[in-house]
Write a protein that holds these residues in place. Sequence first.
Motif, PDB file in Angstrom:
ATOM      1  N   SER A  78       0.859  -1.188   0.000  1.00 53.94           N
ATOM      2  CA  SER A  78       0.000   0.000   0.000  1.00 53.94           C
ATOM      3  C   SER A  78       0.893   1.235   0.000  1.00 53.94           C
ATOM      4  CB  SER A  78      -0.911   0.010   1.234  1.00 53.94           C
ATOM      5  OG  SER A  78      -0.134   0.058   2.422  1.00 53.94           O
ATOM      6  N   GLY A  79       0.309   2.374  -0.301  1.00 57.68           N
ATOM      7  CA  GLY A  79       1.102   3.599  -0.346  1.00 57.68           C
ATOM      8  C   GLY A  79       1.578   3.905  -1.758  1.00 57.68           C
ATOM      9  N   GLU A  80       2.837   4.301  -1.883  1.00 55.15           N
ATOM     10  CA  GLU A  80       3.373   4.733  -3.183  1.00 55.15           C
ATOM     11  C   GLU A  80       3.743   3.524  -4.039  1.00 55.15           C
ATOM     12  OE1 GLU A  80       6.060   7.231  -0.863  1.00 55.15           O
ATOM     13  OE2 GLU A  80       5.516   8.874  -2.208  1.00 55.15           O
ATOM     14  N   LEU A  81       2.728   2.776  -4.427  1.00 54.06           N
ATOM     15  CA  LEU A  81       2.928   1.486  -5.088  1.00 54.06           C
ATOM     16  C   LEU A  81       3.701   1.606  -6.400  1.00 54.06           C
ATOM     17  CD1 LEU A  81      -0.623  -0.001  -4.483  1.00 54.06           C
ATOM     18  CD2 LEU A  81       1.513  -0.928  -3.593  1.00 54.06           C
ATOM     19  N   PHE A  82       3.348   2.573  -7.221  1.00 57.64           N
ATOM     20  CA  PHE A  82       4.011   2.670  -8.516  1.00 57.64           C
ATOM     21  C   PHE A  82       5.488   3.015  -8.343  1.00 57.64           C
ATOM     22  CE2 PHE A  82       5.477   4.792 -12.356  1.00 57.64           C
ATOM     23  CZ  PHE A  82       5.053   3.913 -13.339  1.00 57.64           C
ATOM     24  N   ASP A  83       5.780   4.000  -7.507  1.00 56.21           N
ATOM     25  CA  ASP A  83       7.166   4.448  -7.375  1.00 56.21           C
ATOM     26  C   ASP A  83       8.063   3.373  -6.776  1.00 56.21           C
ATOM     27  OD1 ASP A  83       6.514   6.837  -8.515  1.00 56.21           O
ATOM     28  OD2 ASP A  83       6.452   7.976  -6.650  1.00 56.21           O
ATOM     29  N   VAL A  84       7.579   2.638  -5.789  1.00 51.07           N
ATOM     30  CA  VAL A  84       8.401   1.617  -5.141  1.00 51.07           C
ATOM     31  C   VAL A  84       8.431   0.320  -5.944  1.00 51.07           C
ATOM     32  CG1 VAL A  84       8.678   0.175  -3.079  1.00 51.07           C
ATOM     33  CG2 VAL A  84       8.048   2.601  -2.852  1.00 51.07           C
ATOM     34  N   ASN A  85       7.273  -0.155  -6.361  1.00 52.60           N
ATOM     35  CA  ASN A  85       7.187  -1.486  -6.985  1.00 52.60           C
ATOM     36  C   ASN A  85       7.543  -1.502  -8.461  1.00 52.60           C
ATOM     37  OD1 ASN A  85       6.242  -2.133  -4.468  1.00 52.60           O
ATOM     38  ND2 ASN A  85       4.242  -2.859  -5.125  1.00 52.60           N
ATOM     39  N   VAL A  86       7.447  -0.353  -9.125  1.00 54.65           N
ATOM     40  CA  VAL A  86       7.668  -0.319 -10.586  1.00 54.65           C
ATOM     41  C   VAL A  86       8.775   0.657 -10.974  1.00 54.65           C
ATOM     42  CG1 VAL A  86       6.570  -0.046 -12.845  1.00 54.65           C
ATOM     43  CG2 VAL A  86       5.191  -0.794 -10.884  1.00 54.65           C
ATOM     44  N   LEU A  87       8.643   1.902 -10.536  1.00 51.37           N
ATOM     45  CA  LEU A  87       9.584   2.926 -10.997  1.00 51.37           C
ATOM     46  C   LEU A  87      11.000   2.712 -10.455  1.00 51.37           C
ATOM     47  CD1 LEU A  87       9.677   5.455 -12.787  1.00 51.37           C
ATOM     48  CD2 LEU A  87       9.341   6.823 -10.718  1.00 51.37           C
ATOM     49  N   GLN A 120       3.957  -2.211 -23.168  1.00 50.63           N
ATOM     50  CA  GLN A 120       5.340  -2.033 -22.721  1.00 50.63           C
ATOM     51  C   GLN A 120       5.864  -0.647 -23.091  1.00 50.63           C
ATOM     52  OE1 GLN A 120       7.476  -5.355 -24.381  1.00 50.63           O
ATOM     53  NE2 GLN A 120       6.657  -6.801 -22.887  1.00 50.63           N
ATOM     54  N   GLN A 121       5.625  -0.236 -24.315  1.00 54.10           N
ATOM     55  CA  GLN A 121       6.097   1.082 -24.744  1.00 54.10           C
ATOM     56  C   GLN A 121       5.430   2.196 -23.937  1.00 54.10           C
ATOM     57  OE1 GLN A 121       8.582   1.911 -26.636  1.00 54.10           O
ATOM     58  NE2 GLN A 121       9.077  -0.183 -27.248  1.00 54.10           N
ATOM     59  N   LYS A 122       4.156   2.020 -23.639  1.00 53.88           N
ATOM     60  CA  LYS A 122       3.434   3.021 -22.845  1.00 53.88           C
ATOM     61  C   LYS A 122       4.017   3.101 -21.433  1.00 53.88           C
ATOM     62  CE  LYS A 122      -1.301   4.484 -21.824  1.00 53.88           C
ATOM     63  NZ  LYS A 122      -2.733   4.157 -22.009  1.00 53.88           N
ATOM     64  N   LEU A 123       4.286   1.950 -20.836  1.00 52.73           N
ATOM     65  CA  LEU A 123       4.871   1.921 -19.501  1.00 52.73           C
ATOM     66  C   LEU A 123       6.257   2.571 -19.494  1.00 52.73           C
ATOM     67  CD1 LEU A 123       4.959   1.048 -16.532  1.00 52.73           C
ATOM     68  CD2 LEU A 123       5.850  -1.168 -17.306  1.00 52.73           C
ATOM     69  N   ILE A 124       7.069   2.251 -20.474  1.00 54.62           N
ATOM     70  CA  ILE A 124       8.418   2.814 -20.548  1.00 54.62           C
ATOM     71  C   ILE A 124       8.350   4.331 -20.690  1.00 54.62           C
ATOM     72  CG2 ILE A 124      10.546   2.863 -21.905  1.00 54.62           C
ATOM     73  CD1 ILE A 124      10.015   0.299 -20.155  1.00 54.62           C
ATOM     74  N   THR A 125       7.416   4.815 -21.474  1.00 55.09           N
ATOM     75  CA  THR A 125       7.247   6.269 -21.644  1.00 55.09           C
ATOM     76  C   THR A 125       6.830   6.924 -20.332  1.00 55.09           C
ATOM     77  OG1 THR A 125       6.668   6.014 -23.976  1.00 55.09           O
ATOM     78  CG2 THR A 125       5.987   8.050 -22.896  1.00 55.09           C
ATOM     79  N   ILE A 126       5.895   6.303 -19.622  1.00 54.10           N
ATOM     80  CA  ILE A 126       5.449   6.838 -18.329  1.00 54.10           C
ATOM     81  C   ILE A 126       6.615   6.873 -17.336  1.00 54.10           C
ATOM     82  CG2 ILE A 126       4.029   6.319 -16.291  1.00 54.10           C
ATOM     83  CD1 ILE A 126       1.859   5.297 -18.258  1.00 54.10           C
ATOM     84  N   CYS A 127       7.380   5.799 -17.275  1.00 51.50           N
ATOM     85  CA  CYS A 127       8.513   5.737 -16.346  1.00 51.50           C
ATOM     86  C   CYS A 127       9.581   6.774 -16.708  1.00 51.50           C
ATOM     87  CB  CYS A 127       9.129   4.342 -16.355  1.00 51.50           C
ATOM     88  SG  CYS A 127       8.119   3.070 -15.559  1.00 51.50           S
ATOM     89  N   LYS A 128       9.833   6.942 -17.992  1.00 51.17           N
ATOM     90  CA  LYS A 128      10.818   7.932 -18.440  1.00 51.17           C
ATOM     91  C   LYS A 128      10.362   9.345 -18.074  1.00 51.17           C
ATOM     92  CE  LYS A 128      13.054   9.750 -22.596  1.00 51.17           C
ATOM     93  NZ  LYS A 128      13.163   9.649 -24.074  1.00 51.17           N
ATOM     94  N   ASN A 129       9.096   9.633 -18.321  1.00 45.26           N
ATOM     95  CA  ASN A 129       8.567  10.962 -18.012  1.00 45.26           C
ATOM     96  C   ASN A 129       8.606  11.262 -16.514  1.00 45.26           C
ATOM     97  OD1 ASN A 129       8.038  11.374 -20.725  1.00 45.26           O
ATOM     98  ND2 ASN A 129       5.855  10.890 -20.575  1.00 45.26           N
ATOM     99  N   ARG A 130       8.323  10.234 -15.725  1.00 45.54           N
ATOM    100  CA  ARG A 130       8.248  10.440 -14.263  1.00 45.54           C
ATOM    101  C   ARG A 130       9.632  10.543 -13.631  1.00 45.54           C
ATOM    102  NH1 ARG A 130       3.990  10.198 -10.801  1.00 45.54           N
ATOM    103  NH2 ARG A 130       4.286   9.425  -8.668  1.00 45.54           N
ATOM    104  N   SER A 131      10.615   9.850 -14.206  1.00 42.91           N
ATOM    105  CA  SER A 131      11.934   9.775 -13.584  1.00 42.91           C
ATOM    106  C   SER A 131      13.004  10.607 -14.267  1.00 42.91           C
ATOM    107  CB  SER A 131      12.417   8.316 -13.569  1.00 42.91           C
ATOM    108  OG  SER A 131      12.622   7.849 -14.906  1.00 42.91           O
ATOM    109  N   GLY A 132      12.778  10.932 -15.550  1.00 47.14           N
ATOM    110  CA  GLY A 132      13.826  11.602 -16.314  1.00 47.14           C
ATOM    111  C   GLY A 132      14.944  10.662 -16.712  1.00 47.14           C
ATOM    112  N   VAL A 133      14.705   9.354 -16.572  1.00 47.89           N
ATOM    113  CA  VAL A 133      15.722   8.334 -16.867  1.00 47.89           C
ATOM    114  C   VAL A 133      15.266   7.525 -18.077  1.00 47.89           C
ATOM    115  CG1 VAL A 133      16.808   6.213 -16.029  1.00 47.89           C
ATOM    116  CG2 VAL A 133      16.542   8.170 -14.497  1.00 47.89           C
TER     117      VAL A 133
END
Length: 241
Positions: free
Chosen positions: A86-95, A222-235
Amino acid sequence: MAKIFITGSSDGLGLLAAKALLAQDHKVFVHAKNEQRAKDLNAELPNASAVLIADLANIDEVKQLAKELNSFGRFNAIIHNAGISSGELFDVNVLAPYILTAEIETPNRLIYLSSSMHKGGSMLKNEAEIPNISYSDSKFLLTLLMDYVAKIYPKTYVNAVDPGWVPTKMGGQSAPDDLQKGYETQLWLATSEEDAAKVSGKYFFHQQQQKPHSEITNTDFQQKLITICKNRSGVELSKAK
């Protein structure tokens, strides 16, 4: 002797995996969320090669963790064990796994801890949904990431593991699955020279390949996820380094 890094190794399956690998004389680098947990971990695992500190919900701390790890040279295996329910699930579990995969020198083996609950998860429609994703969604996205990384890192064994519903702090003491089997597959994938362990893009439960959610191979997702992660992290996650 392998050099292995495990995220989320101050308790639960990560700590048990670290103890087992140290008992086999591997060089094990462990991770804790904060200074207090790191101090406790140092006391519990005096033979660990290093205890690294980072809050995986903090993008800057995850980037710094990657830099610190690179200072130790290339790893044989990295186990992305850390996870929250629970909590910041995307940032910890994925990003965080995304950033570490992108920024750390590519190891020989990458293991991502998924869950059977990923089969009930679904793809994000857009970034605005990030605060509202479920645990199942986060593990679906992590398994989707695993399949993508397996494709772009052809010389690395990249796999996901369902450890089962085991009696850890997250799983609860009434969880029915075997605790030892909950971490043995990660160890096997990280160190074994058996042909069955030297595969890629697979999803395992108790050292046996299982069928994951059918959409984890969806290249549009997959491409959508990679784009979201790139936008959120700058990586940017590109081909193996």
